[in-house]
Design a protein around this motif. Structure first.
Motif, PDB file in Angstrom:
ATOM      1  N   GLU A   1       0.881  -1.352   0.406  1.00  9.98           N
ATOM      2  CA  GLU A   1       0.302  -0.224  -0.224  1.00  9.98           C
ATOM      3  C   GLU A   1       0.579   0.885  -0.041  1.00  9.98           C
ATOM      4  O   GLU A   1       0.386   2.607  -0.797  1.00  9.98           O
ATOM      5  N   ASP A   2       2.235   0.747   0.355  1.00 10.97           N
ATOM      6  CA  ASP A   2       2.842   2.725   0.885  1.00 10.97           C
ATOM      7  C   ASP A   2       4.712   2.632   0.403  1.00 10.97           C
ATOM      8  O   ASP A   2       5.195   2.737   0.544  1.00 10.97           O
ATOM      9  N   ARG A   3       4.676   1.151  -0.857  1.00 12.11           N
ATOM     10  CA  ARG A   3       5.850   1.410  -1.089  1.00 12.11           C
ATOM     11  C   ARG A   3       5.995   0.363  -1.988  1.00 12.11           C
ATOM     12  O   ARG A   3       4.971  -0.924  -2.342  1.00 12.11           O
ATOM     13  N   VAL A   4       6.927  -0.166  -2.376  1.00 12.08           N
ATOM     14  CA  VAL A   4       7.325  -1.464  -3.342  1.00 12.08           C
ATOM     15  C   VAL A   4       8.881  -2.355  -3.095  1.00 12.08           C
ATOM     16  O   VAL A   4       9.396  -1.641  -2.263  1.00 12.08           O
ATOM     17  N   ARG A   5       8.326  -3.442  -2.871  1.00  8.11           N
ATOM     18  CA  ARG A   5       9.267  -3.758  -1.979  1.00  8.11           C
ATOM     19  C   ARG A   5       9.679  -4.801  -3.537  1.00  8.11           C
ATOM     20  O   ARG A   5       8.765  -5.988  -4.251  1.00  8.11           O
ATOM     21  N   LEU A   6      11.700  -4.894  -3.902  1.00  8.61           N
ATOM     22  CA  LEU A   6      11.964  -6.011  -4.907  1.00  8.61           C
ATOM     23  C   LEU A   6      12.669  -6.896  -3.920  1.00  8.61           C
ATOM     24  O   LEU A   6      13.939  -6.922  -2.832  1.00  8.61           O
ATOM     25  N   GLU A   7      12.172  -8.384  -4.244  1.00  7.47           N
ATOM     26  CA  GLU A   7      13.282  -9.269  -3.527  1.00  7.47           C
ATOM     27  C   GLU A   7      14.440  -9.543  -4.553  1.00  7.47           C
ATOM     28  O   GLU A   7      13.663  -9.830  -5.692  1.00  7.47           O
ATOM     29  N   LEU A   8      15.363  -9.486  -3.906  1.00 10.00           N
ATOM     30  CA  LEU A   8      16.759  -9.131  -5.261  1.00 10.00           C
ATOM     31  C   LEU A   8      16.951 -10.976  -5.251  1.00 10.00           C
ATOM     32  O   LEU A   8      17.113 -12.146  -4.118  1.00 10.00           O
ATOM     33  N   GLU A   9      16.886 -11.235  -6.673  1.00 16.02           N
ATOM     34  CA  GLU A   9      17.240 -12.630  -7.014  1.00 16.02           C
ATOM     35  C   GLU A   9      18.784 -12.718  -7.246  1.00 16.02           C
ATOM     36  O   GLU A   9      19.301 -13.965  -6.286  1.00 16.02           O
ATOM     37  N   ALA A  10      19.703 -11.238  -7.204  1.00 15.38           N
ATOM     38  CA  ALA A  10      21.548 -11.585  -7.154  1.00 15.38           C
ATOM     39  C   ALA A  10      21.493 -10.472  -6.774  1.00 15.38           C
ATOM     40  O   ALA A  10      20.406  -9.121  -7.071  1.00 15.38           O
ATOM     41  N   ALA A  11      22.492 -10.507  -6.534  1.00 16.03           N
ATOM     42  CA  ALA A  11      23.392  -8.869  -6.335  1.00 16.03           C
ATOM     43  C   ALA A  11      23.489  -8.530  -5.632  1.00 16.03           C
ATOM     44  O   ALA A  11      23.256  -6.699  -5.064  1.00 16.03           O
ATOM     45  N   GLY A  12      22.483  -9.117  -4.378  1.00 18.75           N
ATOM     46  CA  GLY A  12      21.291  -8.428  -2.602  1.00 18.75           C
ATOM     47  C   GLY A  12      22.818  -7.863  -1.904  1.00 18.75           C
ATOM     48  O   GLY A  12      22.706  -6.530  -1.607  1.00 18.75           O
ATOM     49  N   GLU A  13      23.727  -7.881  -2.073  1.00 20.91           N
ATOM     50  CA  GLU A  13      25.385  -7.315  -0.951  1.00 20.91           C
ATOM     51  C   GLU A  13      25.673  -5.793  -1.863  1.00 20.91           C
ATOM     52  O   GLU A  13      25.530  -5.209  -1.248  1.00 20.91           O
ATOM     53  N   ALA A  14      25.356  -6.288  -3.526  1.00 19.86           N
ATOM     54  CA  ALA A  14      26.281  -5.246  -4.416  1.00 19.86           C
ATOM     55  C   ALA A  14      24.650  -3.917  -3.725  1.00 19.86           C
ATOM     56  O   ALA A  14      25.647  -2.990  -3.954  1.00 19.86           O
ATOM     57  N   ILE A  15      23.817  -4.525  -4.112  1.00 22.03           N
ATOM     58  CA  ILE A  15      23.184  -3.373  -3.934  1.00 22.03           C
ATOM     59  C   ILE A  15      22.932  -2.738  -2.820  1.00 22.03           C
ATOM     60  O   ILE A  15      22.202  -1.484  -2.566  1.00 22.03           O
ATOM     61  N   ALA A  16      23.043  -3.700  -2.179  1.00 22.35           N
ATOM     62  CA  ALA A  16      22.741  -2.442  -0.646  1.00 22.35           C
ATOM     63  C   ALA A  16      23.877  -1.687  -0.198  1.00 22.35           C
ATOM     64  O   ALA A  16      23.374  -0.327   0.306  1.00 22.35           O
ATOM     65  N   ALA A  17      25.154  -2.048  -1.119  1.00 26.62           N
ATOM     66  CA  ALA A  17      26.106  -1.186  -0.406  1.00 26.62           C
ATOM     67  C   ALA A  17      26.306   0.072  -2.164  1.00 26.62           C
ATOM     68  O   ALA A  17      26.474   0.712  -0.751  1.00 26.62           O
ATOM     69  N   HIS A  18      24.983  -0.380  -2.466  1.00 25.75           N
ATOM     70  CA  HIS A  18      24.729   1.518  -3.536  1.00 25.75           C
ATOM     71  C   HIS A  18      23.669   2.216  -2.785  1.00 25.75           C
ATOM     72  O   HIS A  18      23.062   3.215  -3.218  1.00 25.75           O
ATOM     73  N   THR A  19      23.091   2.052  -1.557  1.00 23.19           N
ATOM     74  CA  THR A  19      22.073   2.199  -1.502  1.00 23.19           C
ATOM     75  C   THR A  19      21.876   3.053  -0.395  1.00 23.19           C
ATOM     76  O   THR A  19      22.677   2.938   1.033  1.00 23.19           O
ATOM     77  N   LYS A  20      21.881   4.209  -0.340  1.00 31.66           N
ATOM     78  CA  LYS A  20      21.519   5.589   0.619  1.00 31.66           C
ATOM     79  C   LYS A  20      21.004   6.444   0.581  1.00 31.66           C
ATOM     80  O   LYS A  20      19.256   6.426  -0.846  1.00 31.66           O
ATOM     81  N   GLY A  21      19.853   7.051   1.251  1.00 37.65           N
ATOM     82  CA  GLY A  21      19.008   7.829   0.964  1.00 37.65           C
ATOM     83  C   GLY A  21      18.068   7.454   1.704  1.00 37.65           C
ATOM     84  O   GLY A  21      17.910   6.569   2.203  1.00 37.65           O
ATOM     85  N   ASP A  22      16.616   8.558   2.049  1.00 40.15           N
ATOM     86  CA  ASP A  22      15.425   8.313   2.568  1.00 40.15           C
ATOM     87  C   ASP A  22      14.827   7.460   2.074  1.00 40.15           C
ATOM     88  O   ASP A  22      14.889   7.835   0.644  1.00 40.15           O
ATOM     89  N   ASP A  23      14.222   7.402   2.216  1.00 41.75           N
ATOM     90  CA  ASP A  23      12.464   6.504   1.957  1.00 41.75           C
ATOM     91  C   ASP A  23      13.294   5.354   0.791  1.00 41.75           C
ATOM     92  O   ASP A  23      12.647   4.930   0.044  1.00 41.75           O
ATOM     93  N   LEU A  24      14.526   4.805   0.939  1.00 37.25           N
ATOM     94  CA  LEU A  24      15.184   3.798   0.091  1.00 37.25           C
ATOM     95  C   LEU A  24      15.844   2.430   1.907  1.00 37.25           C
ATOM     96  O   LEU A  24      16.966   3.521   2.118  1.00 37.25           O
ATOM     97  N   ARG A  25      15.410   1.702   1.117  1.00 40.32           N
ATOM     98  CA  ARG A  25      16.591   0.423   2.287  1.00 40.32           C
ATOM     99  C   ARG A  25      16.902  -0.568   2.304  1.00 40.32           C
ATOM    100  O   ARG A  25      15.128  -1.298   1.755  1.00 40.32           O
ATOM    101  N   VAL A  26      17.316  -2.043   2.284  1.00 37.88           N
ATOM    102  CA  VAL A  26      17.366  -2.516   2.678  1.00 37.88           C
ATOM    103  C   VAL A  26      17.093  -3.340   3.668  1.00 37.88           C
ATOM    104  O   VAL A  26      17.328  -2.717   4.995  1.00 37.88           O
ATOM    105  N   ALA A  27      16.385  -4.765   3.404  1.00 40.61           N
ATOM    106  CA  ALA A  27      16.346  -5.712   4.757  1.00 40.61           C
ATOM    107  C   ALA A  27      16.300  -6.968   4.570  1.00 40.61           C
ATOM    108  O   ALA A  27      15.914  -6.989   3.510  1.00 40.61           O
ATOM    109  N   ALA A  28      16.932  -7.511   5.244  1.00 40.95           N
ATOM    110  CA  ALA A  28      17.125  -9.324   5.544  1.00 40.95           C
ATOM    111  C   ALA A  28      15.702  -9.447   5.436  1.00 40.95           C
ATOM    112  O   ALA A  28      14.772  -9.476   5.995  1.00 40.95           O
ATOM    113  N   GLU A  29      15.491 -10.529   4.536  1.00 38.41           N
ATOM    114  CA  GLU A  29      13.952 -11.158   4.498  1.00 38.41           C
ATOM    115  C   GLU A  29      14.445 -12.635   3.946  1.00 38.41           C
ATOM    116  O   GLU A  29      14.600 -13.270   3.404  1.00 38.41           O
TER     117      GLU A  29
END
Length: 124
Positions: free
Chosen positions: A66-94
């Motif tokens: 309802e209030d966001r999009v969740r991208l379930e990462l099939e690959a490159a999760g750690e690499a994407i997490a390393a490049h994530t910064k800023g408000d309203d954008l975060r990485v979660a273990a799932e």
């Protein structure tokens, strides 16, 4: 003029899809939105909206909440997490994987940049 913050999950998913399809600079030309459900509706648990592929291989699956999009990462999760910064954008273990949470329209470009940066890195 009043600025409105986009926090509707369906709209965020649409913006993200458009940005992924519309940008062809650098590594982004290898990303594609596939298997789109154009009639998807948001739900508290998230409904699958589309897949994101990197050079024809699965990279992520997009789910609309309802209030966001969740991208379930099939690959490159750690690499994407390393490049994530800023408000309203975060990485979660799932469930043993990684999810990128895009929580506003303003975070879409940063999410695409993170996906693009990870795409430039070697596959693991």
């Amino acid at each position: 003029m009043v600025e409105r913050r986009v926090t509707d999950g369906v709209r965020i998913a649409q913006l993200l899809s458009s940005e992924l399809d519309g940008r062809e600079d650098g590594a982004l030309d290898r990303l594609a939105v596939t298997n789109a459900d154009r009639s998807v509706e948001a739900s508290p648990d998230g409904e699958r909206a589309y897949d994101v592929e990197r050079a024809g291989e699965p990279l992520a699956r997009a789910f609309v909440h309802e209030d966001r999009v969740r991208l379930e990462l099939e690959a490159a999760g750690e690499a994407i997490a390393a490049h994530t910064k800023g408000d309203d954008l975060r990485v979660a273990a799932e469930d043993g994987g990684t999810a990128l949470l895009v929580e506003s329209g303003a975070a879409v470009k940063r999410a695409v940049d993170a996906l693009g940066a990870a795409t430039e890195e070697p596959r693991g």
